[in-house]
Write a protein that holds these residues in place. Structure first.
Motif, PDB file in Angstrom:
ATOM      1  N   MET A  51       0.845  -1.222  -0.162  1.00  0.00           N
ATOM      2  CA  MET A  51      -0.017  -0.111  -0.041  1.00  0.00           C
ATOM      3  C   MET A  51       0.874   1.055  -0.074  1.00  0.00           C
ATOM      4  O   MET A  51       1.633   1.350   0.844  1.00  0.00           O
ATOM      5  N   ILE A  52       0.740   2.026  -1.096  1.00  0.00           N
ATOM      6  CA  ILE A  52       1.573   3.327  -1.152  1.00  0.00           C
ATOM      7  C   ILE A  52       0.658   4.454  -0.928  1.00  0.00           C
ATOM      8  O   ILE A  52      -0.282   4.703  -1.682  1.00  0.00           O
ATOM      9  N   PRO A  53       1.112   5.303  -0.146  1.00  0.00           N
ATOM     10  CA  PRO A  53       0.235   6.592   0.239  1.00  0.00           C
ATOM     11  C   PRO A  53       0.201   7.487  -0.784  1.00  0.00           C
ATOM     12  O   PRO A  53       1.283   7.769  -1.590  1.00  0.00           O
ATOM     13  N   TRP A  54      -1.260   7.710  -1.282  1.00  0.00           N
ATOM     14  CA  TRP A  54      -1.152   8.490  -2.825  1.00  0.00           C
ATOM     15  C   TRP A  54      -0.363   9.856  -2.870  1.00  0.00           C
ATOM     16  O   TRP A  54       0.162  10.073  -3.485  1.00  0.00           O
ATOM     17  N   LYS A  55      -0.694  10.518  -1.227  1.00  0.00           N
ATOM     18  CA  LYS A  55       0.167  11.498  -1.255  1.00  0.00           C
ATOM     19  C   LYS A  55       1.733  11.425  -1.554  1.00  0.00           C
ATOM     20  O   LYS A  55       2.412  12.448  -2.391  1.00  0.00           O
ATOM     21  N   SER A  56       2.408  10.532  -1.136  1.00  0.00           N
ATOM     22  CA  SER A  56       3.548  10.489  -1.465  1.00  0.00           C
ATOM     23  C   SER A  56       3.966   9.849  -3.135  1.00  0.00           C
ATOM     24  O   SER A  56       5.072  10.146  -3.447  1.00  0.00           O
ATOM     25  N   VAL A  57       3.127   9.723  -3.828  1.00  0.00           N
ATOM     26  CA  VAL A  57       3.047   9.583  -5.166  1.00  0.00           C
ATOM     27  C   VAL A  57       3.001  10.648  -5.877  1.00  0.00           C
ATOM     28  O   VAL A  57       3.864  11.297  -6.644  1.00  0.00           O
ATOM     29  N   LEU A  58       2.207  11.804  -5.400  1.00  0.00           N
ATOM     30  CA  LEU A  58       1.680  12.889  -5.936  1.00  0.00           C
ATOM     31  C   LEU A  58       3.003  13.968  -5.613  1.00  0.00           C
ATOM     32  O   LEU A  58       3.408  14.671  -6.457  1.00  0.00           O
ATOM     33  N   ASN A 102      13.956  15.095  -5.018  1.00  0.00           N
ATOM     34  CA  ASN A 102      13.402  15.386  -6.307  1.00  0.00           C
ATOM     35  C   ASN A 102      13.994  14.296  -7.402  1.00  0.00           C
ATOM     36  O   ASN A 102      14.379  14.426  -8.377  1.00  0.00           O
ATOM     37  N   CYS A 103      13.798  13.034  -7.112  1.00  0.00           N
ATOM     38  CA  CYS A 103      14.115  11.956  -7.724  1.00  0.00           C
ATOM     39  C   CYS A 103      13.293  11.950  -9.110  1.00  0.00           C
ATOM     40  O   CYS A 103      12.212  12.016  -8.893  1.00  0.00           O
ATOM     41  N   HIS A 104      14.028  11.921  -9.992  1.00  0.00           N
ATOM     42  CA  HIS A 104      13.142  12.031 -11.203  1.00  0.00           C
ATOM     43  C   HIS A 104      12.587  10.881 -11.779  1.00  0.00           C
ATOM     44  O   HIS A 104      11.643  10.689 -12.896  1.00  0.00           O
ATOM     45  N   LYS A 105      12.830   9.566 -11.077  1.00  0.00           N
ATOM     46  CA  LYS A 105      12.236   8.501 -11.360  1.00  0.00           C
ATOM     47  C   LYS A 105      10.667   8.587 -10.837  1.00  0.00           C
ATOM     48  O   LYS A 105       9.702   8.169 -11.431  1.00  0.00           O
ATOM     49  N   HIS A 106      10.438   9.350  -9.741  1.00  0.00           N
ATOM     50  CA  HIS A 106       9.172   9.721  -8.984  1.00  0.00           C
ATOM     51  C   HIS A 106       8.361  10.025 -10.400  1.00  0.00           C
ATOM     52  O   HIS A 106       7.027   9.755 -10.243  1.00  0.00           O
ATOM     53  N   ASN A 107       8.902  11.069 -11.228  1.00  0.00           N
ATOM     54  CA  ASN A 107       7.821  11.540 -12.295  1.00  0.00           C
ATOM     55  C   ASN A 107       7.586  10.483 -13.129  1.00  0.00           C
ATOM     56  O   ASN A 107       6.223  10.300 -13.544  1.00  0.00           O
TER      57      ASN A 107
END
Lengths: 227, 227
Positions: free
Chosen positions: A113-120, A126-131
């Motif tokens: 389960m991944i908190p939506w906030k931390s995806v958004l 500022n890891c660009h994989k995040h994008n």
DNA sequence: GGTGGTAGGTTGCCAATGCAACGAAAATGG
DNA sequence: CCATTTTCGTTGCATTGGCAACCTACCACC
């Protein structure tokens, strides 16, 4: 900590959310986003109808089903969830919305389960994989949307024959005659919201009329009815 | 440059994509994202079925309709687009997907087309309003998804009576008896994918049986059939 | 090979509903 | 305020499809 996720790396790798992301980067992301591992026994409820959810889920082990209770109290299958599938994503991404289905583990299962906030929200690094992950997720949203949209095309046809043809068109791959459906007859009837025997009857009729041919779940459209 | 957008600021302000964003900030965003203004005369095609689109649209003036051509060649209404509505959003956010509908201006209209890439990619200035806009858009995605999802609930009911009740439940506001539907009878019948006269007949029957009462498009559920 | 279980085809029956046609009422436009 | 158009209800008729019951073919397991 990272150890627990490693066990499920195969599931993560086939999850569309992590397209183009290396396994190590996935592990980094899971830690950075404070993902949690939840385990469920067979038959256990993962999400109840009406519940509000703020994390998106990835089924990393087992199998689950989304069941819907209609106004008459009948439960019916709304979706199947297999390893690597994302669930509750559009729910968590919405604002304060109640879950319209009940999700039940049909085998012993584990979900991440991944908190939506931390995806958004961009992480501090500022890891660009995040994008890329966010972009993948949004593409998955788009796919889910159009999947529903095309089901509605099938459902709005007024006759069984038209429903069937619309369904076949939907699954037809360019250049191929054979159309392979991912349903058995009962699943197909449910998808089209018609009676199984009525479907069987109509399929036979269509075969007699020379409109289609079929064998199990492989179909061929013989006669273009229209365009 | 900024002048042209100012004319439409009202439309932008009511667009859910810009919730919580000031008018000036909207204007900044439009310039930063290289949005384009397109104008259409009444009857002109905005997007053709099958086309691929990479910008999301906001209708800033006029009115438009999304029409769908079914396999028999009949056109039917898939959606209405009014001032301030977003369109082609999930299309542009998807990967290389063909538009399933034709969008036609039903009045002289103007649309603001925003390249999806510039929504997704943080601008160099790292303006944090950008994030809010993306978040708003994703919420809009979620809403559109669940709107379809609940329509499917209506469509999968096997009887007209159940379709009607499911629809009414969907539009029931907590604590209110009166349910006001945003349809006329024909629109309601189309939404439920049934014949208009069959709907009328069934509504009368349900009124006789004491299940519901109604007047024009205001309904009351009198008798809970089940839960 | 036998046996039980499941998926799928068939059929009769009848209620549900699509279709067409009409009329009344309401809304719109001049 | 009248004329026209649109919307909605009604009804008869023919068709469709839901339901139930049954049968067959196929598969798995013993």
């Amino acid at each position: 900590m990272q150890r627990k996720w490693k066990n499920f790396s195969q599931s993560f790798e086939k999850c569309p959310m992590f397209n183009g992301i290396s396994t190590d980067e996935i592990m980094d992301f899971l830690i950075c986003s404070k993902a949690e591992l939840k385990q469920y026994s067979k038959g256990e409820i993962i999400i109840s109808q009406g519940e509000k959810i703020t994390s998106i889920g990835i089924l990393v082990e087992g199998k689950a089903e989304a069941m819907k209770i209609d106004p008459h109290g009948n439960a019916y299958l709304a979706a199947q969830i297999s390893e690597g599938n994302i669930f509750a994503d559009l729910l968590a991404a919405g604002e304060d919305r109640e879950c319209p289905v009940t999700v039940i583990a049909t085998k012993d299962s584990a979900a991440c389960m991944i908190p939506w906030k931390s995806v958004l929200i961009r992480c501090e690094k500022n890891c660009h994989k995040h994008n890329i992950i966010l972009e993948n997720l949004i593409k998955a949203f788009s796919n889910k949307f159009f999947e529903l949209f095309s089901r509605i095309d099938c459902l709005t046809a007024r006759k069984v024959e038209d429903k069937v043809l619309t369904l076949l068109e939907k699954y037809r791959k360019d250049g191929e005659d054979k159309i392979k459906l991912p349903f058995d007859r009962e699943g197909m009837a449910n998808y089209l919201a018609i009676d199984r025997s009525a479907l069987s009857r109509e399929l036979s009729r269509m075969k007699d009329k020379g409109i289609i041919d079929y064998n199990k779940n492989e179909f061929v459209i013989l006669k273009k009815v229209n365009i």
